[in-house]
Design an enzyme around this catalytic site. Structure first.
Site, short mmCIF file in Angstrom:
data_model
loop_
_atom_site.label_atom_id
_atom_site.label_comp_id
_atom_site.label_asym_id
_atom_site.label_seq_id
_atom_site.Cartn_x
_atom_site.Cartn_y
_atom_site.Cartn_z
N LYS A 46 0.78 -1.39 -0.21
CA LYS A 46 0.49 0.08 0.13
C LYS A 46 0.50 1.07 -0.33
O LYS A 46 1.47 1.45 0.48
CB LYS A 46 -0.42 0.39 1.45
CG LYS A 46 -1.85 1.05 1.23
CD LYS A 46 -2.98 0.66 2.51
CE LYS A 46 -3.58 1.63 2.53
NZ LYS A 46 -4.91 1.82 4.20
N SER B 284 -9.21 1.80 2.76
CA SER B 284 -8.60 2.66 1.55
C SER B 284 -7.70 1.43 0.72
O SER B 284 -7.02 2.44 -0.01
CB SER B 284 -8.08 3.89 2.44
OG SER B 284 -7.77 2.59 3.81
N SER C 93 -10.03 -0.28 6.92
CA SER C 93 -9.47 -0.13 5.20
C SER C 93 -8.45 -1.26 4.82
O SER C 93 -8.47 -1.64 3.98
CB SER C 93 -8.66 0.51 5.55
OG SER C 93 -9.25 2.39 6.01
#
Lengths: 492, 527
Positions: free
Chosen positions: B79, B154, B178
């Protein structure tokens, strides 16, 4: 215009940099004077993804200071973020302590060896630990409004000490700061060097004015930018005058106007209004979620207490009693730091005469240190040597008139006192020789005798001078004494 | 043989160890797939140009006989809020568009030391603030099961990468769901570990007391292995707990003990029918196939979780994001423009005779801050900074932030009480399957409510995972959430592993659209 009696009321906020190896939340060295931005890392630069880790040594030093300031130590303390924007604050917040400082409710005792104010306790509201910001250097020369930022200081550990408004005069303020500095340097918590910014003072000042209608408090003013203890004294004295006249002309009382910040202008010797960094002072404090609370056990506090050693106030009292010296002497010696105290004590013990030892240490030794810019450790005569020297004087085996000469010789050669005395050809003159010499002088100087009889005792000086020329080892005071006796006897 | 990209990381490790596959072959295949599909999926913000070279180096080391773990050479996606010293770390924000961190996050360092090859950095909501991946400065990642739908956020890019076979596994971060939400929406397994299980050093902070890095993978075994590689104490993170890391891979393969599994009736009532059916079906698997005893449990304060979360997370964020001021790094507004605008304003006011207003004008510095932050942050980030700033302000602190902290303690206590009665709690991840892109962007509140079932674990600090448990009639994947007591990752993964032994939801693949067929929406990005 009527004159009113008023009282100055002062509370101090002192920031002290700790003598740690590294910064408070990262491994960067904590050091003054390195080239700008050379002592930084991602943590103190506030780069994304970094986290603070508390420096144990800093917390330990902070505990030491707080315990020595008689503070209560909180069993659990936490870190809070103080949020504000400024270019020398890279994270946009300062890690500090807000509602749970690690210590509070202490005091420091101050007194004036000259007796201008009695001994008193200045209350300490709280002592807390926080990180320092970097330095902004504003270069406004030649129309340039350039600002440069040095982050070497960013993240270095800072102790904030807040006093109660217990201080009542500029002299008391100075005494408090002097005593605080002495205490913290004794503890090796800080070097308290104001030039290098390792001790910074702000003062909250107002007046309690006594009027026929009762006591009136003037608005509290925060005074900043005082760069020496002397400046603090002067700024407070100035501020008292200013606030009194301000009150006379405006009648403003506490609470009627917003708190003002003024800066001391050392050149002009006045305080001036300052513009605040942040218009609003809402720092939005909240617990720093990156750090865990710190717990302190009673055992830890006890260990810190044990590690403090003897503190200045205790030493002052003890050496006064133990060596029979005056409060003033004790104060001068203690204010020089632990090394001088230890030196003095050894000299006093070896010589067996505390009073003389104090005289020699605080006059001649300290003067020499100052002149040559030596530390106590660099002083070439050991306490044993100086002790023997003082002993000879105390025993009457070295006339005080020649002691200085011997001291200087010892300092040059590092010889022991007896070797020095011999080297300088100093011998004690026995009583018979001395009597004989004086008799001859009195007989040979009828004019002088005449003058003395007329009450001009100063004339005796001529006899002393002659005696010293004949035998440099004579004690001038003894010569004067014997001669006077001889003249008085002859008269009778 | 199945294509490489369909193999699990565990299988790839075996092949690498046996020498039947090289890291170069594996990495090349994933890079090719990224090349092929990333334009339409938007999973990666940045692809590592060194990946292939790094793969070859691992192969060389292995050929030279160097002692390497089996997984050395397995590629991974990260990420883009995890700091990497060799690639940008943008947090999908204009503010950090060109930012390269001088250091690797602890998790990245650990993976590199184990020989893993970083394929690139995956898409996310800006600074991880969002539940749909739509707040990314680089445009949203797309759900591989239906590209007009959100992959969840996210960690959308990390979930899409795994679900689409662009990476065998990936790392995400979870502040309020997330990892779990995108895992559910994309049909993969995602684990949010116990707070303090994984070091946050190098994770760009959103809400420090809630953030936790965790694995996304297809199988529980892969997730277990990845967690094993990244977990454990770190002297750079004081909130990282000093507790030994279990051998998750071994533990989860052991037979299941007799379990008491809790479920919360209110949660099931709140679901869309298809989701409800899938969760109930999953509970049935737990009872019938895994032999668990199901018990109803209550989480009385769960209904306050979203409100609590949206006070605490923005509060911390407002402070964490203060450092992006354009002074020391990152995006900075044009100083000349800022100065010129200020001068004009001063002139205008002076001409109007308003000298008071001229006096009160901001300093150029304040103007620079304002312009930088106005331009550098997207709408959602700004909204949260304002929410948090408000909640921490004098006069509101007690009412909002402090109260939220108190409720947070109650929520944590609810879980403690529940775990007195059950070993873990099973339930939904979200009330629906993946929603359409754009569906909730105009209504932040409905977006925040997506986190209803996930924020509790973050507030309580407990571990939770999402694993595939079915599909809607339209073919959208659904997730089952398992929540357990502090440090119960091994148990959660063990249950997930055994669940996967009885189900096949995790080994179904979406039909992908090749790139270029859809022009990737760059949502205001001026490149």
């Amino acid at each position: 215009m009527s004159e009113h009696r008023y009282e100055l009321v002062v509370g101090l906020e002192v920031h002290v940099q700790l003598l740690t190896q590294t910064k408070l939340f990262c491994g960067c060295r904590n050091q003054f004077g390195a080239p700008p931005n050379t002592l930084t890392c991602p943590v103190c630069l506030g780069l994304p993804g970094t986290l603070p880790v508390m420096n144990q040594q800093a917390f330990q030093l902070a505990l030491k200071a707080a315990v020595a300031l008689n503070c209560e130590i909180a069993p659990v303390t936490k870190w809070d973020r103080k949020n504000y924007f400024y270019p020398d604050l890279p994270k946009g917040y300062q890690i500090s302590q807000y509602d749970l400082p690690f210590s509070r409710n202490g005091y420091l005792e101050i007194s004036d060896p000259r007796g201008r104010f009695g001994p008193k306790r200045v209350g300490i509201i709280r002592v807390h630990l926080e990180e320092d910001a970097g330095k902004s250097l504003h270069d406004e020369t030649a129309g340039q409004a350039d600002s440069r930022i040095d982050l070497n200081r960013a993240g270095t550990p800072l102790l904030e000490i807040v006093t109660r408004p217990d201080i009542r005069s500029p002299e008391e303020a100075k005494a408090f700061l002097t005593e605080l500095k002495l205490l913290l340097t004794y503890l090796e918590v800080s070097d308290c060097n104001m030039q290098e910014g390792s001790l910074r003072v702000d003062a909250n000042v107002n007046l309690h004015i006594h009027t026929p209608e009762g006591t009136v408090a003037t608005p509290i003013v925060e005074v900043k930018n005082m760069n020496s203890f002397r400046a603090v004294e002067r700024a407070l004295a100035y501020e008292a005058q200013r606030q009194y006249h301000q009150w006379l002309s405006t009648g403003h009382r506490l609470g009627q106007v917003p708190k003002q910040t003024r800066g001391w202008d050392d050149q002009a010797q006045i305080t001036r209004p300052q513009r605040q960094k942040e218009e609003s002072s809402d720092y939005r404090y909240f617990p720093d979620p990156d750090l865990v609370p710190v717990t302190v056990s009673p055992e830890q506090i006890e260990q810190v207490r044990q590690s403090l050693g003897e503190l200045p106030a205790t030493i002052r009292e003890r050496i006064q009693k133990q060596y029979g010296i005056t409060p003033y002497d004790a104060d001068v010696i203690v204010s020089q730091g632990r090394a001088v105290v230890e030196y003095f004590e050894k000299v006093a013990q070896v010589s067996g005469n505390g009073k003389q030892a104090a005289n020699w240490v605080q006059r001649d030794v300290l003067r020499t240190l100052k002149e040559r810019q030596w530390t106590m450790e660099q002083f070439p005569l050991s306490a044993e040597q100086l002790g023997q020297f003082v002993a000879r004087i105390a025993q009457g085996r070295l006339a005080s008139s020649r002691a200085r000469e011997v001291f200087d010789h010892m300092l040059r050669t590092q010889q022991d006192v007896d070797t020095a005395i011999e080297a300088l050809g100093i011998q004690t003159v026995d009583e018979d020789t001395l009597q004989e010499l004086c008799r001859r002088l009195v007989e040979a100087n009828p004019k002088v005798v005449q003058q003395v009889r007329q009450g001009k005792t100063k004339a005796l000086g001529a006899l002393v001078g002659q005696a010293k020329r004949e035998n440099p080892n004579v004690d001038p005071r003894r010569v004067q004494e014997i001669c006077r006796q001889l003249i008085e006897q002859a008269e009778a | 043989m199945a294509p490489i990209w369909k193999a699990s990381a565990w299988e790839l490790s075996q092949q690498l160890a046996q020498g039947t596959l090289s890291s170069e072959e594996i990495t090349r295949e994933f890079l090719q797939r990224i090349e092929q599909y990333n334009d339409s999926l938007g999973a990666f913000i940045h692809v590592n140009p060194q990946a292939l070279e790094q793969a070859r180096q691992v192969d060389q080391r292995r050929r030279r006989g160097e002692e390497l773990p089996p997984w050395a050479g397995v590629p991974i996606a990260l990420k883009d809020n995890l700091c990497t010293s060799d690639q940008p770390t943008t947090c999908a924000s204009r503010m950090l568009q060109d930012y390269i961190s001088p250091f690797d996050a602890t998790v990245v360092k650990r993976l590199r030391s184990q020989g893993l090859v970083v394929l690139g950095k995956t898409n996310l909501d800006e600074f991880a603030m969002g539940s749909s991946n739509e707040t990314s400065f680089f445009g949203p990642a797309r759900n591989p099961w239906a590209e007009d739908r959100s992959p969840g956020g996210s960690s959308g890019g990390s979930a899409v990468a795994v679900a689409s076979g662009l990476a065998p596994w990936s790392l995400g971060s979870d502040t309020g769901g997330s990892i779990r939400l995108p895992a559910a929406f994309c049909g993969v397994l995602g684990l949010k570990p116990t707070y303090g299980r994984v070091s946050r050093w190098g994770l760009v902070a959103f809400a420090s007391s809630l953030d936790q890095i965790g694995p996304l993978a297809r199988s529980a075994l892969d997730a277990a292995l990845l967690l094993e590689l990244i977990a454990g104490p770190d002297e750079r993170d004081s909130t990282c707990v000093n507790q030994p890391v279990p051998r998750y891979c071994q533990v989860i393969q052991q037979p299941l003990p007799k379990l008491r599994i809790g479920w919360v009736p209110e949660q099931l009532e709140a679901l869309e029918p298809e989701v409800q059916q899938a969760v109930q079906q999953a509970l049935k698997v737990l009872r019938q196939q895994l032999g668990a005893e199901l018990r109803e449990v209550r989480l009385p304060h769960a209904r306050f979780a979203v409100a609590t979360y949206y006070i605490i997370a923005p509060s911390e964020a407002s402070s964490n994001l203060a450092r992006y001021d354009g002074i020391h790094f990152g995006y900075r507004a044009n100083e000349q423009e800022v100065l010129a605008a200020l001068r004009q304003e001063a002139q205008r006011l002076a001409q109007a005779g308003d000298h008071q207003a001229v006096q009160e004008l901001d300093s150029p510095l304040v103007r620079l801050y304002r312009a930088t932050r106005s331009q550098g942050f997207g709408t959602e980030v700004k909204r949260r900074i304002m929410l948090g700033t408000y909640a921490l302000s004098a006069g509101y602190y007690d009412q909002y932030y402090l109260k939220a902290l108190k409720v947070r303690r109650l929520i944590r206590q609810d879980y403690l009480d529940a775990f007195e009665q059950v070993d873990l709690i099973a339930g939904p991840v979200a009330s629906s399957a993946a929603f359409a892109l754009g569906e909730k962007t105009q209504d932040p509140l409905s977006m925040y409510l997506v986190d209803l079932f996930t924020v509790g674990a973050n507030l309580a600090g407990i571990p939770a995972l999402s694993l595939p448990c079915g599909f809607t009639g339209e073919g959208l994947p659904l997730g089952l959430q398992l929540q357990g007591p502090l440090f119960s990752e091994a148990l959660l993964l063990q249950v997930a592993h055994h669940f996967q032994l009885h189900t096949d939801y995790h080994i179904r693949w979406p039909q992908l659209t090749e790139g270029n067929q859809r022009t990737h929406d760059r949502n205001g990005c001026q490149q």
